[in-house]
Design a protein around this motif. Structure first.
Motif, short mmCIF file in Angstrom:
data_model
loop_
_atom_site.label_atom_id
_atom_site.label_comp_id
_atom_site.label_asym_id
_atom_site.label_seq_id
_atom_site.Cartn_x
_atom_site.Cartn_y
_atom_site.Cartn_z
N LYS A 131 0.81 -1.22 0.00
CA LYS A 131 0.00 0.00 0.00
C LYS A 131 0.84 1.27 0.00
O LYS A 131 0.30 2.37 -0.06
N GLY A 235 -13.47 4.45 -8.09
CA GLY A 235 -12.29 5.02 -7.45
C GLY A 235 -11.93 4.22 -6.22
O GLY A 235 -12.50 3.15 -5.97
N PRO A 236 -11.00 4.70 -5.42
CA PRO A 236 -10.62 3.96 -4.21
C PRO A 236 -11.73 4.01 -3.17
O PRO A 236 -12.48 4.97 -3.07
N SER A 237 -11.83 2.95 -2.38
CA SER A 237 -12.81 2.90 -1.30
C SER A 237 -12.26 3.61 -0.07
O SER A 237 -11.04 3.84 0.04
N GLU A 239 -10.77 4.49 3.64
CA GLU A 239 -9.72 3.82 4.39
C GLU A 239 -10.30 2.80 5.36
O GLU A 239 -9.76 1.70 5.52
N GLN A 242 -11.14 -0.36 3.54
CA GLN A 242 -9.93 -1.09 3.17
C GLN A 242 -9.35 -1.83 4.37
O GLN A 242 -8.88 -2.97 4.24
N ALA A 252 -7.90 -4.69 -1.23
CA ALA A 252 -8.75 -3.63 -1.77
C ALA A 252 -8.40 -3.39 -3.23
O ALA A 252 -7.22 -3.39 -3.61
N ASN A 254 -11.10 -1.45 -5.86
CA ASN A 254 -11.75 -0.16 -6.08
C ASN A 254 -13.07 -0.18 -5.31
O ASN A 254 -13.48 -1.21 -4.77
N ASN A 255 -13.75 0.96 -5.28
CA ASN A 255 -14.92 1.06 -4.42
C ASN A 255 -16.02 0.07 -4.79
O ASN A 255 -16.68 -0.50 -3.92
N ASP A 258 -14.74 -3.48 -3.89
CA ASP A 258 -14.59 -3.56 -2.43
C ASP A 258 -15.94 -3.65 -1.74
O ASP A 258 -16.09 -4.36 -0.74
N GLU A 334 -12.57 1.56 -14.92
CA GLU A 334 -12.67 2.99 -14.61
C GLU A 334 -13.61 3.72 -15.56
O GLU A 334 -14.11 4.81 -15.24
#
Length: 809
Positions: A131, A235-237, A239, A242, A252, A254-255, A258, A334
Motif C-alpha cells: 500500500k 475510485g478507491p474505497s 480507508e 480497506q 482492496a 476499487n470502491n 470492495d 474505470e
C-alpha cells in the motif's frame, strides 16, 4: 474465514480480550484456529517529533536527533537514515522494545555518543508494503505533520487490530459472515448486538426492470435478483473499508469491487458487479452452459464448457461462471458508468463440482458450496447500494428485479425436553432449552406436551431434533455436562469364520507359488463380450453405477474372470508372460433391476496360470504350463482345505475351451471349474499363448471343508499293490472308471492312481489303454495274494461290465 476484532466491535461491544472471545467461540463449536495480532512487538513504539537534527562529529553518515516523545525531556537517538528532517513526526522504538522483526532495542553508543532508541521504517514495523509508495518504503517512515507525539504508533498506523482466524466446519455456513459471528458472540457474551441499518434512496428516475431482464432456466438456481446503479464513479474505497477487508484477508481494488466483497463478508451473500454496457441484450440468465462454449473468466483464462457448469449468460454468451468467478468482458473498469449488481442462490453441490473441475476456488464459491440464506438476497443488494451511495459513487434506479420461483419454506422441528435430555444426559428444564434456542434465533412455541422450533433462514444445517440438541449442548457448555461411560456389551473383536477361511485360501495359494491380485469391483459390457458371456446369462444383469468413477466402468462386476483377465492383459503388455495369479473378492447380483434393495454379495475365488512351468535357468526346461498343472494346483488346494471324496468330470463353460474343461463335483454341486481359456476369448483379448483358469465359490468350499477330524495310527502291516491295464472306448472318462474301482475294491481297498494313458500301435482304432495302480492294505494283518487277487478280480469284472473294458495283455 478470518475477521478483525474491530469489525466485530462495529456491531457488538464486549469486554473479553481477543483470546477470551476466541476461547468462547471454540468451546461453542465455532473453532478459532489462530489469534493474529497486528500490533505484536509495538508495545514500546510511540510517535516522536525531531526537534533538532545535527551531524555526528565523528561520522560522515550518522545524524543526532533530539526527539520529543511526549516526555518532560527530549531523548537523543542517533540514526543513519538520510530521509529525516527537523519537524518530522516518525515512529520511535523506545529502549526495551521488541520489534516485529525480532530486533531488541537497548541503550547504546554510536561513535562515542549515547543513543536511547531507534527511528523505525515501515518494514521494521511489518506494515503492508504493497500500500506504500516507493518513497515510503525506503528509509524512516514519515507520519503526517499533525500527528500527535507520545501516542502509541500502532493507533496512528492502524496496527491496533486483532484478527481471529476461524477453522469453520462445512455445516456452519451462517458463520462465514461477520453478522453470523456477531450473532454467536451476542449469545456467548450476553451483550446486545446492533446490526447496520440498511436503507436505500432510489434517487434515479429510471426503473431497473426497464433496464435489465433477469431469468432462471435451471433448477440449480433458487433465486436471482439484481439492482441497477447509474452515474457510477469508480475510485478507491474509504480507508476504514480497506482496513476491514484487509482484516478479512481481502485486497482492496476499487470502491465497487470492495463494496461487493465487504457485503459478502459482512452478510455472507456473494454478489457480482457487471458493466451494464457490456451485457449483450441487457439480459442475464442463470442456465447450464452449452457444451463447447468458451468461458472467459476474470483471471483471463479461457475454458471450454462441458455442458454441466451453471453460468450467468447474456443474450449472446456466458458472462460468468455462476457462483465461482465473473466474466472478463463484463468486468467493471474505470470507464464504467452503469452497473448491474447481481446476487443469487445456487445449488452448493453444483458450484463445488464446477469449482473443482475448473481449478478455481474463490471466497464466493466457498460460501455457495456451504449454502447461503436465500431470503437475505434483497437485503445484501440494498446494503451494497447503500454503501456506494454513502460514498457518493452512484445513483440508484427504481426497484429491484427479483426472480424467486419457489419460495423457501421455513423448517419446523418438533421435540420434547425429555428427548433432548435423554440424548445429552442432562436434566435441563424446557424453559432453559427454549431460552437457548430463542437466543440463537429459533422461534419456539409449545405444541401439546412438546414444542415446535422454527429454524431461522440462515441455519440450513438444522433439520431434526438431534440438531437442536447440539445447539442446546454447545451453548449450555460441554463442560457443564457430566461425563458418563457408554454402556454396551463387551465383545471381543475378531474375524468372522469366512474371513479366516479366506485367509487360509490365500495362504495355501501363496504357498503354491501363486500371487494375489487386487482389482476394482467394476466392469463393463465390453469385458463381458470378450469373455463370451451369453446374452441371456445372469452375469449380464449387472448393477449400473449412478456416478461411475470413469465412463469405462459403469457396472458393478458379476464375475472375477473379467478382472483377472484384465490384469493378465496388462501384464502381457509389459512383457510379463509368466503368470500365476489369484483373486478372492466379492461379486454382486441384483435381485431385480432397477435395484430396489441391497444386491446379493457372493465371494468368488479365481486363478490364472500361463507361461513357463519353471523359472528361467540353465538347469531348467522351457516346458509350458498345461491343463494338468492347473488341475494339480486345484487338487492340492482342495486337499489343504480338507475337501475330499469329490469327482472330476468333463464339463462346459462359456469362457473355457470345449473338451478342455473339468468340473469338480460333490454330488451334483460344482465346487470348482477349471480349463483352458477359449480360443475366441483369447483372440478377443489379444492373447497368443495358452491361459488356464479356475473359478470357485467360497461359500460352497466352506460348506464341504471337513469340520471334524479323526486320526489313524500308522499302519503296522505292509500294503499290497496290483496294476490294472485295460482297453476302453476312447471317450470313456478315467474319473468315472476310478469311481467304479473304488466302489468295488472291497474293505481292504486303499487307493487308485492312473499312471498311464496310451493310444496307438497294438491298440484298436477308437480305443485307448488306461493303466491304474491299485493299493490294498489291512489294519489287522498282512494281506495274502489270494485276498488281493479276489479284490482285483471283482474290480475287473465291474469295469468290464460297465465300460466294456478288456484286460490288456
Amino acid at each position: 474465514m478470518q475477521v478483525s476484532i474491530k469489525w466485530l466491535n462495529d456491531y457488538i461491544k464486549f469486554n473479553e480480550t481477543a483470546e477470551e472471545l476466541a476461547d468462547k467461540y471454540t468451546m461453542s463449536g465455532v473453532p478459532v484456529e489462530n489469534v493474529i495480532r497486528a500490533d505484536e512487538g509495538l508495545d514500546k513504539v510511540v510517535t516522536g517529533r525531531i526537534e533538532k537534527l545535527e551531524a555526528h562529529p565523528d561520522s560522515d553518515h550518522l545524524q543526532i536527533c533530539q526527539m520529543n516523545v511526549g516526555e518532560p525531556e527530549l531523548i537523543q537517538i542517533i540514526t543513519g537514515a538520510q530521509n529525516v528532517a527537523e519537524g518530522q513526526v516518525v515512529p520511535v522504538a523506545m529502549v526495551g522494545a521488541h520489534l516485529p522483526n525480532g530486533l531488541h532495542i537497548k541503550k547504546g553508543k554510536l561513535r562515542g555518543l549515547p543513543s536511547n532508541g531507534m527511528l523505525c521504517s515501515a518494514e521494521e514495523l511489518k506494515m503492508d508494503l504493497t500500500k506504500l509508495t516507493e518513497e515510503e518504503k525506503n528509509g524512516i517512515y514519515i507520519l503526517p505533520a499533525d500527528t500527535p507525539v507520545g501516542v502509541p504508533a500502532k493507533d496512528v498506523l492502524g496496527l491496533d487490530d486483532v484478527v481471529l482466524e476461524f477453522d469453520l466446519t462445512a455445516n456452519r455456513a451462517d458463520c462465514f459472515s461477520v453478522v453470523g459471528l456477531v450473532r454467536e458472540a451476542a449469545v456467548l457474551t450476553g451483550n446486545e448486538p446492533h446490526y447496520p441499518e440498511i436503507s436505500v434512496k432510489e434517487d434515479d428516475e429510471a426503473k431497473a426492470a426497464d433496464m435489465i431482464k433477469i431469468g432462471i432456466e435451471s433448477d440449480l438456481c433458487d433465486r436471482f435478483a439484481a439492482r441497477v446503479i447509474k452515474n457510477v464513479k469508480v475510485g478507491p474505497s474509504p480507508e476504514w473499508m480497506q482496513q476491514r477487508l484487509e482484516g478479512a484477508g481481502i485486497r482492496a481494488i476499487n470502491n465497487v469491487v470492495d463494496v461487493t466483497n465487504f457485503v459478502m463478508v459482512e452478510l455472507g451473500q456473494p454478489m457480482h458487479a457487471y458493466d451494464y454496457d457490456e451485457i449483450a441484450g441487457h439480459s442475464l440468465t442463470a442456465r447450464l452452459a452449452k457444451e463447447g462454449e468458451n468461458l472467459h473468466t476474470l483471471d483471463d483464462s479461457s475454458r471450454i464448457a462441458k455442458g454441466t457448469e451453471l453460468v450467468i449468460a447474456d443474450s449472446e454468451k456466458p458472462a460468468g461462471l455462476a457462483g465461482v468467478m465473473g466474466g472478463l468482458e463484463s468486468e467493471v473498469t474505470e470507464k464504467t458508468t452503469t452497473i448491474v449488481l447481481e446476487a443469487a442462490s445456487f445449488n452448493g453441490a453444483s458450484i463445488r463440482r464446477t469449482s473443482r473441475a475448473c481449478g478455481l476456488h474463490s471466497e464466493a464459491s466457498g460460501r455457495f458450496e456451504r449454502g447461503v440464506d436465500v431470503t437475505a438476497i434483497p437485503r445484501a443488494l440494498d446494503r451494497a447500494c447503500q454503501l456506494l451511495q454513502e460514498m457518493g459513487a452512484c445513483t440508484v434506479t427504481q426497484g429491484m428485479v427479483d426472480v424467486y420461483p419457489k419460495q423457501k419454506d421455513q423448517t419446523e422441528i418438533h421435540y420434547t425436553a425429555e428427548q433432548i435430555n435423554a440424548r445429552l444426559g442432562t436434566q435441563l428444564s424446557a424453559a432453559k432449552m427454549m431460552e437457548i434456542l430463542t437466543s440463537l434465533g429459533f422461534a419456539v412455541q409449545t405444541e401439546g406436551e412438546g414444542f415446535v422450533a422454527k429454524v431461522p433462514t440462515w441455519r440450513n444445517d438444522c433439520t431434526c431434533m438431534e440438531d437442536l440438541s447440539e445447539e442446546v449442548s454447545r451453548i449450555y457448555g460441554f463442560d457443564n455436562i457430566a461425563p458418563t461411560l457408554p454402556w454396551g456389551a463387551v465383545m471381543q473383536g475378531k474375524q468372522s469364520p469366512r474371513q479366516d477361511f479366506i485367509d487360509k485360501i490365500k495362504e495355501i495359494l501363496v504357498g503354491l507359488g501363486m500371487t494375489e491380485e487386487l482389482s476394482f469391483s467394476f466392469t463393463n459390457t465390453d469385458l463381458l463380450d470378450k469373455m463370451l458371456v451369453p446374452a441371456d446369462s445372469e452375469l449380464r444383469k449387472a448393477v449400473p453405477i449412478m456416478n461411475p468413477l470413469t465412463d469405462d466402468y459403469p457396472l458393478v462386476r458379476t464375475s472375477l474372470l473379467t478382472s483377472i483377465m484384465e490384469n493378465a492383459v496388462r501384464n502381457f503388455s509389459r512383457k510379463n508372460m509368466d503368470l500365476r495369479l489369484f483373486d478372492v473378492a466379492p461379486v454382486f447380483f441384483p435381485k431385480q433391476l432397477p435395484v430396489t434393495e441391497q444386491p446379493e454379495e457372493v465371494v468368488k475365488l479365481v486363478g490364472l496360470m500361463t507361461g513357463r512351468r519353471n523359472t528361467v535357468g540353465w538347469n531348467q526346461t522351457n516346458d509350458m504350463i498345461d491343463f494338468y498343472d492347473m488341475k494339480g494346483l486345484v487338487e492340492e488346494l482342495l486337499a489343504s482345505l480338507s475337501i475330499s471324496k469329490y469327482t472330476v468330470e468333463a464339463g462346459e463353460h462359456f469362457a473355457l475351451h470345449p473338451g478342455k474343461t473339468a468340473l469338480f463335483k460333490k454330488g451334483r454341486e460344482v465346487i470348482a471349474t477349471l480349463g483352458e481359456l477359449h480360443l475366441q476369448a483369447a483372440e478377443n483379448f489379444g492373447i497368443k499363448q495358452k491361459v488356464y483358469l479356475f473359478e470357485m465359490d467360497v461359500e460352497v468350499l466352506m460348506k464341504y471343508t471337513a469340520k471334524n477330524f479323526h486320526f489313524d495310527s500308522l499302519p503296522k502291516f505292509p500294503a499290497t499293490s496290483r496294476d490294472l491295464a485295460i482297453v476302453v472306448d476312447k471317450d470313456a472318462e478315467a474319473g468315472k472308471i476310478e469311481q467304479v474301482i473304488t466302489k468295488n475294491g472291497g474293505k481292504h481297498f486303499k487307493s487308485v492312481t492312473l499312471f498311464d494313458v496310451y493310444t496307438g500301435e497294438h491298440v484298436a482304432e477308437g480305443k485307448k489303454s488306461l493303466a491304474f495302480n491299485l493299493q490294498f492294505q489291512s489294519k489287522d494283518k498282512t494281506l495274502t495274494d489270494e485276498e488281493a487277487d479276489t479284490a482285483f478280480n471283482n474290480i475287473l469284472k465291474a469295469v468290464e461290465k460297465q465300460f466294456g473294458a478288456e484286460l490288456r495283455a
